[in-house]
Design a protein around this motif. Structure first.
Motif: not given
Length: 202
Positions: A163-170
């Protein structure tokens, strides 16, 4: 700060703290609940709220569920996230449990009309459900601006980041309060049991 603002507009006890941790993990500067701003809403004074909002790009809990329309009009490129529980009964149970722990608060008096929810379930559930329906109706057809999530139903990093346009953090998704609470109780019980055994031995 980010080039846009993200407003969490779910009522309290819907996973707002989880949303706060998520946004912070993604680099947003997130504010905490502000009683004075809730008082401003109650008085119809939006100026101080707008001024406060200039200093953050992430928002959750009070007073933001009550002023999402005003924030939408003022910050055209903003995103809005409605957090909810899996059903109204679960939400009210959580609200009631929290009220017993914290006692009467001005927050609840302004937001719900009562300092404590005990014996007023129909009223509180109605406020909660009406809010969610009004939010959905207001943002209807605006999927790029609005996201509804329920952590209990499995929503997490993929939904928020998409939704926010971020990569999924690890990192592990932060919705772990229930598990941590149970682990804490188990550990506490084990320590007590060991202590009782040692008392008998000594």
């Amino acid at each position: 700060m980010k080039d846009r603002k993200v407003f969490g507009i779910g009522m309290n006890k819907t996973g707002t703290t989880t949303l706060k941790v998520c946004l912070e993990q993604l680099g947003y500067t997130v504010c905490s609940p502000e009683l004075e701003l809730l008082r401003c809403v109650d008085r119809g004074e939006l100026g101080p709220i707008f001024e406060f909002a200039e200093n953050y790009d992430g928002f959750q809990d009070w007073p933001w569920p009550l002023v999402y329309k005003e924030m939408d009009r003022r910050y055209e490129n903003s995103k809005f996230v409605l957090t909810r529980r899996k059903n109204s009964d679960v939400w009210f149970k959580s609200l009631k449990k929290h009220s017993i722990k914290k006692g009467p608060t001005e927050y609840r008096k302004i937001a719900y009309g009562y300092e404590m929810p005990a014996r007023k379930k129909p009223h509180h559930v109605n406020v909660y459900e009406e809010h969610n329906e009004e939010v959905r109706a207001y943002f209807a057809g605006r999927e790029e601006d609005f996201l509804e999530v329920c952590w209990e139903e499995g929503d997490g990093w993929e939904e928020i980041c998409g939704f926010l346009g971020h990569d999924v953090p690890e990192v592990v998704f932060p919705h772990r309060k229930k598990s941590l609470s149970r682990a804490h109780l188990i550990l506490k019980y084990m320590k007590r049991s060991v202590g009782n055994v040692m008392d008998r031995i000594l």
